[in-house]
Design a protein around this motif. Structure first.
Motif, mmCIF file in Angstrom:
data_model
loop_
_atom_site.group_PDB
_atom_site.id
_atom_site.type_symbol
_atom_site.label_atom_id
_atom_site.label_comp_id
_atom_site.label_asym_id
_atom_site.label_seq_id
_atom_site.Cartn_x
_atom_site.Cartn_y
_atom_site.Cartn_z
ATOM 1 N N UNK A 190 -51.381 -39.698 13.925
ATOM 2 C CA UNK A 190 -50.508 -39.522 12.770
ATOM 3 C C UNK A 190 -49.068 -39.800 13.154
ATOM 4 N N UNK A 191 -48.440 -40.724 12.445
ATOM 5 C CA UNK A 191 -47.044 -41.076 12.679
ATOM 6 C C UNK A 191 -46.227 -40.626 11.460
ATOM 7 N N UNK A 192 -45.392 -39.629 11.669
ATOM 8 C CA UNK A 192 -44.680 -39.035 10.546
ATOM 9 C C UNK A 192 -43.538 -39.907 10.039
ATOM 10 N N UNK A 193 -43.130 -40.886 10.822
ATOM 11 C CA UNK A 193 -42.083 -41.776 10.331
ATOM 12 C C UNK A 193 -42.573 -42.591 9.132
ATOM 13 N N UNK A 194 -43.893 -42.806 9.055
ATOM 14 C CA UNK A 194 -44.445 -43.525 7.903
ATOM 15 C C UNK A 194 -44.207 -42.738 6.621
ATOM 16 N N UNK A 195 -44.430 -41.427 6.684
ATOM 17 C CA UNK A 195 -44.182 -40.582 5.519
ATOM 18 C C UNK A 195 -42.694 -40.539 5.203
ATOM 19 N N UNK A 196 -41.860 -40.450 6.231
ATOM 20 C CA UNK A 196 -40.412 -40.428 6.021
ATOM 21 C C UNK A 196 -39.939 -41.727 5.375
ATOM 22 N N UNK A 197 -40.527 -42.843 5.797
ATOM 23 C CA UNK A 197 -40.163 -44.135 5.205
ATOM 24 C C UNK A 197 -40.505 -44.168 3.724
ATOM 25 N N UNK A 198 -41.690 -43.678 3.374
ATOM 26 C CA UNK A 198 -42.086 -43.635 1.969
ATOM 27 C C UNK A 198 -41.174 -42.706 1.167
ATOM 28 N N UNK A 199 -40.804 -41.581 1.773
ATOM 29 C CA UNK A 199 -39.950 -40.624 1.071
ATOM 30 C C UNK A 199 -38.575 -41.232 0.790
ATOM 31 N N UNK A 200 -38.043 -41.970 1.744
ATOM 32 C CA UNK A 200 -36.763 -42.644 1.529
ATOM 33 C C UNK A 200 -36.888 -43.686 0.421
ATOM 34 N N UNK B 4 -36.429 -56.257 1.823
ATOM 35 C CA UNK B 4 -35.490 -57.028 2.633
ATOM 36 C C UNK B 4 -34.304 -56.174 3.073
ATOM 37 N N UNK B 5 -33.814 -55.329 2.160
ATOM 38 C CA UNK B 5 -32.699 -54.437 2.489
ATOM 39 C C UNK B 5 -33.109 -53.456 3.580
ATOM 40 N N UNK B 6 -34.297 -52.867 3.428
ATOM 41 C CA UNK B 6 -34.780 -51.899 4.421
ATOM 42 C C UNK B 6 -34.988 -52.557 5.784
ATOM 43 N N UNK B 7 -35.458 -53.804 5.778
ATOM 44 C CA UNK B 7 -35.649 -54.508 7.046
ATOM 45 C C UNK B 7 -34.304 -54.782 7.703
ATOM 46 N N UNK B 8 -33.345 -55.186 6.888
ATOM 47 C CA UNK B 8 -32.008 -55.456 7.412
ATOM 48 C C UNK B 8 -31.398 -54.202 8.031
ATOM 49 N N UNK B 9 -31.632 -53.069 7.387
ATOM 50 C CA UNK B 9 -31.111 -51.795 7.885
ATOM 51 C C UNK B 9 -31.996 -51.194 8.980
ATOM 52 N N UNK B 10 -33.152 -51.830 9.222
ATOM 53 C CA UNK B 10 -34.100 -51.366 10.241
ATOM 54 C C UNK B 10 -34.523 -49.907 9.998
ATOM 55 N N UNK B 11 -34.809 -49.604 8.737
ATOM 56 C CA UNK B 11 -35.159 -48.235 8.360
ATOM 57 C C UNK B 11 -36.401 -47.756 9.097
ATOM 58 N N UNK B 12 -37.456 -48.562 9.054
ATOM 59 C CA UNK B 12 -38.719 -48.134 9.662
ATOM 60 C C UNK B 12 -38.598 -47.977 11.171
ATOM 61 N N UNK B 13 -37.975 -48.961 11.836
ATOM 62 C CA UNK B 13 -37.861 -48.899 13.297
ATOM 63 C C UNK B 13 -36.955 -47.752 13.734
ATOM 64 N N UNK B 14 -35.913 -47.482 12.980
ATOM 65 C CA UNK B 14 -35.017 -46.374 13.312
ATOM 66 C C UNK B 14 -35.742 -45.038 13.181
ATOM 67 N N UNK B 15 -36.530 -44.887 12.113
ATOM 68 C CA UNK B 15 -37.287 -43.649 11.915
ATOM 69 C C UNK B 15 -38.368 -43.497 12.975
ATOM 70 N N UNK B 16 -38.995 -44.609 13.342
ATOM 71 C CA UNK B 16 -40.014 -44.569 14.403
ATOM 72 C C UNK B 16 -39.384 -44.147 15.728
ATOM 73 N N UNK B 17 -38.199 -44.683 16.016
ATOM 74 C CA UNK B 17 -37.498 -44.294 17.234
ATOM 75 C C UNK B 17 -37.081 -42.837 17.222
ATOM 76 N N UNK B 18 -36.638 -42.366 16.057
ATOM 77 C CA UNK B 18 -36.255 -40.958 15.925
ATOM 78 C C UNK B 18 -37.438 -40.039 16.164
ATOM 79 N N UNK B 19 -38.598 -40.406 15.598
ATOM 80 C CA UNK B 19 -39.795 -39.586 15.809
ATOM 81 C C UNK B 19 -40.190 -39.573 17.284
ATOM 82 N N UNK B 20 -40.093 -40.720 17.938
ATOM 83 C CA UNK B 20 -40.456 -40.798 19.355
ATOM 84 C C UNK B 20 -39.529 -39.925 20.198
ATOM 85 N N UNK B 21 -38.234 -39.947 19.895
ATOM 86 C CA UNK B 21 -37.267 -39.127 20.644
ATOM 87 C C UNK B 21 -37.530 -37.642 20.448
ATOM 88 N N UNK B 22 -37.803 -37.265 19.198
ATOM 89 C CA UNK B 22 -38.097 -35.862 18.909
ATOM 90 C C UNK B 22 -39.367 -35.426 19.625
#
Length: 372
Positions: free
Chosen positions: A76-86, A345-363
């Motif tokens: 389970x990767x919680x960044x996926x849920x966070x991405x959907x919530x955003x 395209x906006x989310x990709x430009x802002x790297x929303x998913x990768x940033x959230x994935x990195x945040x989850x990994x750090x936590x």
């Protein structure tokens, strides 16, 4: 048994995700759009609308079945849920702002909070984004469901599945009573958990291989026709109200739509898509399907642009009614897909998913260090 052994993209499942999301606006056009309300009860237009409705009500069940199938055996990767919530917040706030400028006199403080907190309860009822509300609950419970799927043997899985089917589908439908577990006709977390578990079983035991595609398709058609027939009998006998009133045999947790959804899933799972043009279309539309739901099912969009706006179709001949409803649903799907493509395209430009994935990994790393 192990999870899927291949990492190759399953375009048949992606196609079902697209078809299921196409079905959703068709359901809303027939219901909230006013076709069933405007058509005379038992008229050929009325029955044609219900017939079409009977074939598209499997949409939500299929969508959740896909989730259980895809995430079986995966961490389970919680960044996926966070991405959907955003994404939910993005459209809630954006649409709220647009409605404010378009209808300023009708925009109140209460609507502001409904836009900011779209997944919470409002006056004891689900917000317009009831699907995402139930999806969040299911997602949070999914690690425990995955543990069960990974550790149960075939006999245990069979007992659990039959128990879930009887308790959460068969009995509530036959008794026309779903309040014991707050099932809310399939609009709640518990039903989504049942569907998620079932999707996992479809993957674990490769149920789709048990029958040929034409037989799975026949099961789907028979289930839909039976649901339409049962509604007709109950309504003509005066046992249920006429109009757009979903009842036990015509809601998501109905055994007919449960089995029908499984059958339709197996049909698409067995489709082998190899043509590059078809794959390109699927790759474009599959990632933006959730956005289609968020845009057209927003409570403000529903109020100003969907509610009773398609009642005119009820005065057409049956063929034109069905074609018109499907065409309008397709139009909504394509328009919303193009809008969500821009958001993607906006989310990709802002790297929303990768940033959230990195945040989850750090936590996760910090938690591991703290707990160890």
């Amino acid at each position: 048994m192990n999870a899927l052994k291949t990492t190759q993209r399953d375009y048949g499942i992606d196609l079902l995700r697209i078809i299921s999301m196409l079905m959703v606006p068709i359901v809303h056009i027939i219901g909230q759009g006013g076709i069933l309300t405007a058509a005379a009860p038992f008229s050929i237009q009325y029955e044609s609308a219900w017939m079409l409705m009977s074939f598209v009500l499997v949409a939500v069940n299929c969508f959740v079945l896909i989730t259980g199938y895809v995430y079986y055996g995966k961490e389970t990767k919680y960044y996926r849920l966070a991405t959907l919530w955003i994404e939910v917040l993005f459209y809630s706030i954006l649409i709220m702002i647009l409605i404010y400028f378009m209808f300023p006199a009708e925009f109140g403080f209460e609507n502001f909070w409904k836009g900011i907190i779209p997944t919470f309860y409002t006056n004891g009822q689900f917000s317009r984004y009831w699907f995402f509300t139930a999806y969040v609950g299911m997602f949070l419970i999914s690690p425990f469901v995955n543990m069960a799927l990974n550790h149960f043997n075939k006999k245990q899985d069979l007992v659990v599945f039959l128990s879930l089917f009887v308790i959460f589908s068969l009995l509530p439908t036959v008794l026309n009573q779903d309040m014991a577990f707050n099932l809310n006709q399939g609009y709640g977390v518990m039903w989504f958990v049942v569907l998620y578990y079932t999707g996992g079983l479809l993957n674990k035991y490769e149920i789709f291989k048990k029958l040929k595609s034409n037989k799975w398709l026949l099961i789907y058609i028979v289930c839909c026709l039976m649901s339409w027939a049962i509604r007709y009998v109950l309504e003509s006998w005066g046992l249920i109200e006429t109009g757009f009133n979903l009842y036990s045999f015509n809601c998501y947790l109905s055994p007919l739509y449960f089995i029908g959804g499984i059958a339709l899933f197996c049909v698409f799972k067995n489709i082998n898509i190899t043509k590059s043009f078809s794959i390109s279309l699927i790759k474009f539309f599959a990632p933006v399907c959730f956005g289609v739901y968020l845009i057209h099912d927003n409570m403000s969009i529903d109020h100003y642009f969907l509610g009773n706006k398609f009642a005119f179709l009820a005065h057409m001949d049956p063929v034109s009614l069905v074609i018109g409803a499907i065409a309008c649903g397709l139009g909504i799907f394509v328009a919303c897909s193009l809008i969500d493509w821009i958001r993607e395209l906006i989310f990709r430009k802002l790297k929303v998913k990768s940033r959230l994935a990195g945040l989850e990994e750090n936590i996760s790393l910090k938690l591991d260090n703290y707990l160890n």
